[in-house]
Motif scaffolding. Structure first.
Motif, PDB file in Angstrom:
ATOM      1  N   MET A 127       4.845  25.740  -4.062  1.00  7.55           N
ATOM      2  CA  MET A 127       5.494  26.354  -2.900  1.00  7.55           C
ATOM      3  C   MET A 127       4.763  25.938  -1.625  1.00  7.55           C
ATOM      4  N   LEU A 128       5.512  25.746  -0.561  1.00  7.11           N
ATOM      5  CA  LEU A 128       4.914  25.360   0.710  1.00  7.11           C
ATOM      6  C   LEU A 128       3.997  26.448   1.242  1.00  7.11           C
ATOM      7  N   ALA A 129       2.940  26.038   1.928  1.00  8.10           N
ATOM      8  CA  ALA A 129       2.129  26.999   2.668  1.00  8.10           C
ATOM      9  C   ALA A 129       3.007  27.650   3.720  1.00  8.10           C
ATOM     10  N   GLU A 130       2.651  28.889   4.091  1.00  9.55           N
ATOM     11  CA  GLU A 130       3.511  29.646   4.997  1.00  9.55           C
ATOM     12  C   GLU A 130       3.752  28.912   6.314  1.00  9.55           C
ATOM     13  N   GLY A 131       2.695  28.368   6.898  1.00 10.33           N
ATOM     14  CA  GLY A 131       2.845  27.670   8.168  1.00 10.33           C
ATOM     15  C   GLY A 131       3.775  26.473   8.062  1.00 10.33           C
ATOM     16  N   ASP A 132       3.634  25.710   6.972  1.00 14.66           N
ATOM     17  CA  ASP A 132       4.511  24.555   6.764  1.00 14.66           C
ATOM     18  C   ASP A 132       5.950  24.999   6.535  1.00 14.66           C
ATOM     19  N   ALA A 133       6.118  26.095   5.788  1.00 23.39           N
ATOM     20  CA  ALA A 133       7.465  26.604   5.537  1.00 23.39           C
ATOM     21  C   ALA A 133       8.136  27.057   6.825  1.00 23.39           C
ATOM     22  N   LEU A 134       7.397  27.727   7.687  1.00 29.22           N
ATOM     23  CA  LEU A 134       7.965  28.187   8.956  1.00 29.22           C
ATOM     24  C   LEU A 134       8.344  27.000   9.842  1.00 29.22           C
ATOM     25  N   GLU A 135       7.507  25.969   9.859  1.00 29.49           N
ATOM     26  CA  GLU A 135       7.816  24.772  10.635  1.00 29.49           C
ATOM     27  C   GLU A 135       9.094  24.116  10.107  1.00 29.49           C
ATOM     28  N   LEU A 136       9.223  24.028   8.794  1.00 31.35           N
ATOM     29  CA  LEU A 136      10.414  23.457   8.177  1.00 31.35           C
ATOM     30  C   LEU A 136      11.653  24.264   8.551  1.00 31.35           C
ATOM     31  N   LEU A 137      11.548  25.598   8.467  1.00 35.68           N
ATOM     32  CA  LEU A 137      12.696  26.447   8.786  1.00 35.68           C
ATOM     33  C   LEU A 137      13.083  26.331  10.255  1.00 35.68           C
ATOM     34  N   HIS A 138      12.102  26.237  11.136  1.00 31.72           N
ATOM     35  CA  HIS A 138      12.377  26.163  12.571  1.00 31.72           C
ATOM     36  C   HIS A 138      13.007  24.830  12.968  1.00 31.72           C
ATOM     37  N   ARG A 139      12.468  23.738  12.439  1.00 28.27           N
ATOM     38  CA  ARG A 139      12.818  22.416  12.973  1.00 28.27           C
ATOM     39  C   ARG A 139      13.661  21.578  12.028  1.00 28.27           C
ATOM     40  N   GLY A 140      13.796  22.010  10.787  1.00 26.23           N
ATOM     41  CA  GLY A 140      14.496  21.206   9.801  1.00 26.23           C
ATOM     42  C   GLY A 140      15.995  21.108  10.044  1.00 26.23           C
ATOM     43  N   THR A 141      16.577  20.049   9.511  1.00 25.55           N
ATOM     44  CA  THR A 141      18.029  19.852   9.557  1.00 25.55           C
ATOM     45  C   THR A 141      18.652  20.552   8.361  1.00 25.55           C
ATOM     46  N   MET A 142      19.628  21.418   8.641  1.00 26.32           N
ATOM     47  CA  MET A 142      20.211  22.245   7.609  1.00 26.32           C
ATOM     48  C   MET A 142      21.550  21.673   7.136  1.00 26.32           C
ATOM     49  N   GLU A 143      21.743  21.610   5.827  1.00 24.90           N
ATOM     50  CA  GLU A 143      23.006  21.147   5.249  1.00 24.90           C
ATOM     51  C   GLU A 143      23.484  22.184   4.242  1.00 24.90           C
ATOM     52  N   LEU A 144      24.633  22.779   4.498  1.00 28.81           N
ATOM     53  CA  LEU A 144      25.141  23.854   3.651  1.00 28.81           C
ATOM     54  C   LEU A 144      25.500  23.331   2.265  1.00 28.81           C
ATOM     55  N   GLU A 145      25.177  24.148   1.245  1.00 23.25           N
ATOM     56  CA  GLU A 145      25.486  23.799  -0.142  1.00 23.25           C
ATOM     57  C   GLU A 145      26.575  24.694  -0.728  1.00 23.25           C
ATOM     58  N   GLY A 146      26.615  25.946  -0.344  1.00 22.93           N
ATOM     59  CA  GLY A 146      27.607  26.860  -0.902  1.00 22.93           C
ATOM     60  C   GLY A 146      27.302  28.290  -0.542  1.00 22.93           C
ATOM     61  N   ARG A 147      28.222  29.166  -0.910  1.00 17.10           N
ATOM     62  CA  ARG A 147      28.091  30.585  -0.579  1.00 17.10           C
ATOM     63  C   ARG A 147      27.648  31.366  -1.806  1.00 17.10           C
ATOM     64  N   LEU A 148      26.779  32.373  -1.598  1.00 19.87           N
ATOM     65  CA  LEU A 148      26.383  33.293  -2.655  1.00 19.87           C
ATOM     66  C   LEU A 148      27.419  34.407  -2.679  1.00 19.87           C
ATOM     67  N   VAL A 149      28.294  34.379  -3.677  1.00 20.01           N
ATOM     68  CA  VAL A 149      29.496  35.213  -3.648  1.00 20.01           C
ATOM     69  C   VAL A 149      29.213  36.679  -3.922  1.00 20.01           C
ATOM     70  N   ASP A 150      28.063  37.015  -4.498  1.00 19.45           N
ATOM     71  CA  ASP A 150      27.766  38.415  -4.803  1.00 19.45           C
ATOM     72  C   ASP A 150      27.322  39.201  -3.576  1.00 19.45           C
ATOM     73  N   ALA A 151      26.999  38.527  -2.486  1.00 20.27           N
ATOM     74  CA  ALA A 151      26.502  39.197  -1.286  1.00 20.27           C
ATOM     75  C   ALA A 151      27.652  39.845  -0.524  1.00 20.27           C
ATOM     76  N   SER A 152      27.381  41.005   0.091  1.00 21.13           N
ATOM     77  CA  SER A 152      28.412  41.729   0.831  1.00 21.13           C
ATOM     78  C   SER A 152      28.667  41.111   2.200  1.00 21.13           C
ATOM     79  N   ASN A 153      27.666  40.425   2.758  1.00 15.75           N
ATOM     80  CA  ASN A 153      27.823  39.700   4.017  1.00 15.75           C
ATOM     81  C   ASN A 153      27.735  38.206   3.739  1.00 15.75           C
ATOM     82  N   THR A 154      28.182  37.399   4.676  1.00 18.64           N
ATOM     83  CA  THR A 154      28.156  35.955   4.474  1.00 18.64           C
ATOM     84  C   THR A 154      26.720  35.481   4.240  1.00 18.64           C
ATOM     85  N   THR A 155      26.479  34.959   3.046  1.00 21.54           N
ATOM     86  CA  THR A 155      25.152  34.476   2.661  1.00 21.54           C
ATOM     87  C   THR A 155      25.317  33.093   2.062  1.00 21.54           C
ATOM     88  N   LEU A 156      24.668  32.122   2.657  1.00 26.25           N
ATOM     89  CA  LEU A 156      24.850  30.735   2.274  1.00 26.25           C
ATOM     90  C   LEU A 156      23.539  30.113   1.816  1.00 26.25           C
TER      91      LEU A 156
END
Length: 264
Positions: free
Chosen positions: A1-30
């Motif tokens: 698993m990524l170190a927390e700092g690296d994970a936060l950097e990835l989440l902030h600056r990374g390019t996101m590509e949608l894969e699908g929806r989690l259908v069991d969630a009550s709100n839109t969760t992808l």
């Protein structure tokens, strides 16, 4: 698993590509892939525009509460909530949380077990019967990782700690997810982790809560006010003080269902 700092950097600056929806969630969760500098991981993306309005959470956003839960978890040093940020995505602003992969043989510390065969070292929390009338107990392990999560939930006033909202990582850590209905000013704590009700808080938890109270009076409180109302942040401070004053795990509320449905 990524170190927390690296994970936060990835989440902030990374390019996101949608894969699908989690259908069991009550709100839109992808689920999405997110890539930065050749590193790719998965994340959970919850766009604000996909949130269903909740009458008892009229202020702010569920995404903001997800981020707030991470900020409190980060301040404890326990690493219970996966790295979570608020960022713009394919469907607009939303919460973006690092995906936790669970191995196929992941341990389970919460669940329904035959009422006559509760494992040693487990706490029975509630009684139930199946369609055939056989007796079962909702129970969880007396595990220090879960005890930490129970303390975190008491601080953030989590109204939806289901067994399915606890993930078991390959490195042995556990993670709590789905904190969109947290931080209410009224006591709405609903959880399956009632096994320590009224028991003395471990010394480690007292130490962490003492430090957390000071941080809520400072920088952490200021960060939370970016996502929550001032009253909600103040009540988080009050809950920490009450826990420290009592020195014990909280008891179930009398005017609110104590266990979420479904519980697992």
């Amino acid at each position: 698993m990524l170190a927390e700092g690296d994970a936060l950097e990835l989440l902030h600056r990374g390019t996101m590509e949608l894969e699908g929806r989690l259908v069991d969630a009550s709100n839109t969760t992808l689920r999405a892939g997110i890539t930065l500098d050749g590193v790719t991981r998965r994340c959970v993306y919850k766009p604000v525009r996909g949130e269903r309005p909740l009458w008892d959470f009229p202020d702010g956003t569920l995404a903001g509460r997800e981020v707030s839960a991470f900020l409190v978890s980060q301040a404890t040093g326990w690493g219970l909530v996966p790295p979570t940020i608020l960022r713009d995505g394919p469907l607009g602003p939303g919460a973006c949380q690092l995906w936790i992969d669970e191995p196929e043989d992941a341990e389970t510390l919460i669940g329904f077990v035959p009422a006559y065969d509760v494992p040693a070292g487990w706490f029975p929390v509630a009684s139930a019967r199946d369609e055939d009338g056989d007796a079962y107990a909702l129970a969880h392990a007396d595990d220090p990782r879960l005890a930490r999560l129970a303390v975190l939930d008491a601080v953030i006033n989590n109204a939806d700690r289901k067994g399915g909202h606890v993930l078991y990582a390959a490195d042995g850590r556990i993670h709590g997810v789905d904190h969109g209905v947290s931080f209410h000013v009224e006591n709405k704590l609903r959880t399956v982790l009632w096994g320590w009700t009224g028991k003395q808080l471990p010394a480690e938890c007292v130490e962490v809560l003492t430090r957390l109270g000071a941080e809520l009076d400072g920088e952490l409180g200021e960060k939370l006010e970016e996502h929550l109302t001032m009253s909600e942040v103040q009540h988080a401070r009050l809950r920490v003080r009450r826990l420290l004053r009592a020195g014990r795990f909280p008891k179930p509320p009398q005017d609110w269902p104590a266990v979420p449905w479904p519980p697992v």
